[in-house]
Design an enzyme around this catalytic site. Structure first.
Site, PDB file in Angstrom:
ATOM      1  N   ASP A  93       0.840  -1.194   0.000  1.00 42.75           N
ATOM      2  CA  ASP A  93       0.000   0.000   0.000  1.00 42.75           C
ATOM      3  C   ASP A  93       0.877   1.247   0.000  1.00 42.75           C
ATOM      4  OD1 ASP A  93      -2.253   1.882   0.717  1.00 42.75           O
ATOM      5  OD2 ASP A  93      -3.268  -0.057   0.864  1.00 42.75           O
ATOM      6  N   ASP A 130      -0.922  -0.142  -4.817  1.00 42.18           N
ATOM      7  CA  ASP A 130      -2.217   0.437  -5.217  1.00 42.18           C
ATOM      8  C   ASP A 130      -2.114   1.909  -5.613  1.00 42.18           C
ATOM      9  OD1 ASP A 130      -1.688   1.179  -2.573  1.00 42.18           O
ATOM     10  OD2 ASP A 130      -3.783   1.056  -1.958  1.00 42.18           O
ATOM     11  N   LYS A 176      -6.206  -2.165   6.817  1.00 41.53           N
ATOM     12  CA  LYS A 176      -6.199  -2.425   5.379  1.00 41.53           C
ATOM     13  C   LYS A 176      -6.954  -3.704   5.031  1.00 41.53           C
ATOM     14  CE  LYS A 176      -3.531   1.077   4.147  1.00 41.53           C
ATOM     15  NZ  LYS A 176      -4.035   2.173   3.309  1.00 41.53           N
ATOM     16  N   ARG A 219     -16.586   8.185  -0.618  1.00 41.31           N
ATOM     17  CA  ARG A 219     -15.853   6.933  -0.400  1.00 41.31           C
ATOM     18  C   ARG A 219     -16.404   6.180   0.813  1.00 41.31           C
ATOM     19  NH1 ARG A 219      -9.337   5.817  -0.216  1.00 41.31           N
ATOM     20  NH2 ARG A 219      -9.389   4.417   1.566  1.00 41.31           N
ATOM     21  N   HIS A 222       1.438   8.617   5.637  1.00 38.25           N
ATOM     22  CA  HIS A 222       0.407   9.625   5.928  1.00 38.25           C
ATOM     23  C   HIS A 222       0.712  10.447   7.179  1.00 38.25           C
ATOM     24  CE1 HIS A 222      -2.644   8.958   2.922  1.00 38.25           C
ATOM     25  NE2 HIS A 222      -2.775   7.690   3.206  1.00 38.25           N
TER      26      HIS A 222
HETATM   27  O1  LIG Z   1      -8.302   7.097   4.275  1.00 38.29           O
HETATM   28  C1  LIG Z   1      -7.097   7.303   4.246  1.00 38.29           C
HETATM   29  O2  LIG Z   1      -6.306   6.811   5.072  1.00 38.29           O
HETATM   30  C2  LIG Z   1      -6.554   8.241   3.202  1.00 38.29           C
HETATM   31  O3  LIG Z   1      -7.459   9.280   2.987  1.00 38.29           O
HETATM   32  C3  LIG Z   1      -6.361   7.528   1.907  1.00 38.29           C
HETATM   33  O4  LIG Z   1      -5.533   6.416   2.071  1.00 38.29           O
HETATM   34  P1  LIG Z   1      -5.859   5.018   1.384  1.00 38.29           P
HETATM   35  O5  LIG Z   1      -6.551   5.340   0.092  1.00 38.29           O
HETATM   36  O6  LIG Z   1      -4.511   4.410   1.162  1.00 38.29           O
HETATM   37  O7  LIG Z   1      -6.693   4.240   2.312  1.00 38.29           O
HETATM   38 MN   LIG Z   2      -3.761   2.516  -0.381  1.00 38.99          MN
HETATM   39 MN   LIG Z   3      -3.353   6.072   2.019  1.00 41.94          MN
END
Ligand SMILES: O=C(O)[C@H](O)COP(=O)(O)O
Ligand SMILES: [Mn+2]
Ligand SMILES: [Mn+2]
Length: 567
Positions: free
Chosen positions: A34, A477, A367, A292, A440
């Site tokens: 990831d 990804d 995840k 989302r 992040h």
């Molecule tokens: O939700 C999150 O942590 C970020 O906004 C996006 O990260 P991810 O797409 O890798 O989950």
């Molecule tokens: Mn991701």
């Molecule tokens: Mn992310």
């Protein structure tokens, strides 16, 4: 290019044809790293700086079995090529083998055409406008990963034109898909819009807020306390922090030197008499405006389910609730929504299950849904419980991920190793989270440690594949850890007057690597050279081939070719 989908009446068999040159029965290990993109070597490229011998060997060892693929923008169904990739669209594309217009784009279209106001979801919440308040809850930024502020602005305008008289916005500050500190500007923008609505006679205000990672936007049931903190602010109007305005709240809370947008504590806005301006009460309407799914599902459950035991809601108001989208197609949650989600169907997971392939999927909690729910087209559950096993390793809770940057990478890899060695599975699929989750946080040192742990995890899996004579596919990804600094247009890190740089906490527009190999891979199998623009959606056909089947015709083409090798 969007995939060609079978037309009405066209036969769509589930049985896959046998591949002309690739045999069945090899274990295929599929590793998704990831947030692992490809970028030039640079001190802010944590993947480059980290010690990653396994991934380095894949790149250098077999150039005909390593390449880059697109992971952002229109290649994954996002509105434009300026949109960075993300886990939802990335895993959707990886698993579905087709490119679907994604939530961000579908909401844009529905708002632009005005169709959003004609749909069942809007008509449903509209019934509350006469006597109740319309509450809008969601992420306030222009990140485009979970939500977009311009969509909120259009929705505010449209809702008021369609009868909403009293509107309360419950904001979640970002700093993760956008720069830390940008929350102040987004709140100013929203306050301006709400002031304009007030001039037009609509009673519109921000009612509560908090940082997305500490308030509301947990995922995959990692920590219900996060959702509870939001509930207390949004529904009950009760939090230790109270301010006369959201702008003051965000500015004051950010004064704490340890504060950042992602983790701001929850707050409520009080009126002149000291009462919260917008708790959610019976008869109100609520819209969660994120498109989302993953970080809205938990709140959707709290807002919709009569039976609910995850935390004490204290009050369960009788409201009309709609999601921007329906977040879970299997659970049909929420039951009302403003925009129909992409109908992701005939995913590789379903094809393989219907063709007898036994699959094991694993990640840690944060995840877990990526390699199951997103991979399977935003569908929770198994296609065939007799053939599939999904296993979740609990993630650390209550700490930001730079505190334990190795996360559960090795534990996930050991589970995958055991599944590979067990002989019970044909596909073993994992997501290794470190480069993304630690990336992040904007903490470079920790991200470097995380990338090294991810590389170690890959080695454990590749060793097991070696032992059983299997095949591996290692990919990612979207980008994140390969670029950790804010840059100017020419690509140079931007420095303030003291020479400090600003960490880039978000994903990137970079391509991601894909590598194939393992003793079970046919000697003549290499990457094709005629697909320079290939992206994540080309991976599903590739994986189906490696299981010994031809991919369905409507899938994006396979990345591999198999030349006959003379004896
Ligand atoms: O939700 C999150 O942590 C970020 O906004 C996006 O990260 P991810 O797409 O890798 O989950
Ligand atoms: Mn991701
Ligand atoms: Mn992310």
């Amino acid at each position: 290019m969007m995939a060609r989908r079978p037309g009405a009446g066209e036969e769509r068999p589930w049985k896959l044809a046998e591949h002309a040159r690739l045999g069945k029965g090899k274990v295929v290990g599929v590793v998704v790293l990831d947030g692992w993109g490809e970028a030039p070597p640079d001190p802010f490229n944590c993947i480059h700086v980290a010690d990653t011998p396994t991934l380095d060997a894949l790149k250098k060892g077999a150039p005909e079995r390593w390449r880059l693929i697109k992971a952002h923008g229109t290649a994954v169904g996002l509105p434009t090529d300026d949109d960075m990739g993300n886990s939802e669209v990335g895993h959707n594309a990886l698993g579905a083998g087709q490119i679907y217009a994604q939530g961000a784009k579908l909401v844009d279209l529905a708002l632009a055409s005005g169709k959003i106001y004609e749909g069942e979801g809007f008509k449903y919440i509209q019934q509350s406008f006469e006597t109740g308040t319309l509450h809008l809850i969601g992420l306030l930024s222009d990140g485009g990963v979970h939500s977009r502020i311009d969509q909120l602005q259009l929705l505010l305008k449209g809702a008021s034109e369609h009868g909403a008289k009293r509107i309360r916005v419950h904001i979640l500050t970002d700093g993760r898909d956008v720069l830390d500190g940008s929350s102040v500007t987004f709140v100013e923008t929203l306050e301006n819009d709400l002031a304009k609505l007030r001039e037009k006679g609509v009673d519109a205000r921000i009612a509560s807020g908090g940082g997305r990672m500490y308030v509301t936007m947990d995922r995959y049931e990692n920590d219900w306390q996060v959702v509870k903190r939001g509930w207390d602010a949004q529904v009950l109007g009760e939090t230790p922090h109270k301010f006369p305005s959201a702008l003051e709240a965000v500015k004051k809370l950010r004064d704490d030197p340890k504060a950042n947008d992602q983790y701001l504590p929850p707050f409520v806005v009080l009126d002149e008499s000291g009462k919260p301006v917008g708790p959610i009460v019976d008869g109100d309407a609520v819209v969660t405006f994120n498109f989302r799914a993953d970080r809205m599902v938990m709140l959707a459950k709290a807002l919709e389910y009569e039976d609910f035991d995850k935390f004490d809601r204290v009050r369960f108001p009788r409201i009309r609730y709609a999601g921007m989208l329906q977040y879970d197609g299997e659970l049909k949650l929420p039951s009302h929504y403003l925009v129909a989600p992409p109908e992701i169907e005939r995913t590789s997971g379903e094809y393989l299950a219907r063709n007898g392939v036994r699959t094991y999927a694993c990640s840690e909690t944060v995840k877990f849904g990526h390699v199951t729910f997103f991979w399977n087209g935003n569908r929770s559950g198994y296609f065939n419980p007799n053939l599939e096993r999904y296993e979740e390793i609990p993630s650390d809770t209550g700490i930001p991920f730079n505190v334990q940057p190795r996360m559960k990478a090795v534990e996930v890899a050991e589970k995958a190793r055991d599944a590979i060695l067990s002989g019970k599975f044909d596909q073993v699929r994992v997501n290794i989270p470190n480069a993304d989750m630690v990336g992040h946080t904007g903490d470079l040192e920790a991200t470097i440690v995380g990338c090294k742990a991810a590389d170690e995890a890959v080695k454990i899996i590749l060793d097991a594949i070696e032992q059983v004579g299997g095949i591996f596919v290692v990919t990612a990804d979207h980008g994140n850890a390969e670029d950790m600094v804010k840059r100017d247009k020419s690509g140079k890190p931007i420095r303030d007057k003291d020479g400090n740089v600003q960490p880039l906490t978000s994903h990137t527009l970079n391509p991601v690597p894909i590598a194939i190999g393992g003793p079970g891979l046919a000697p003549g199998a290499t990457f094709r050279e005629d697909l320079p623009d290939a992206g994540l959606a080309n991976v599903a056909a590739t994986v189906i081939n490696l299981h010994g089947f031809e991919a369905p015709h409507h899938y994006e083409p396979t990345l591999i070719q198999v030349s006959p090798v003379p004896f």
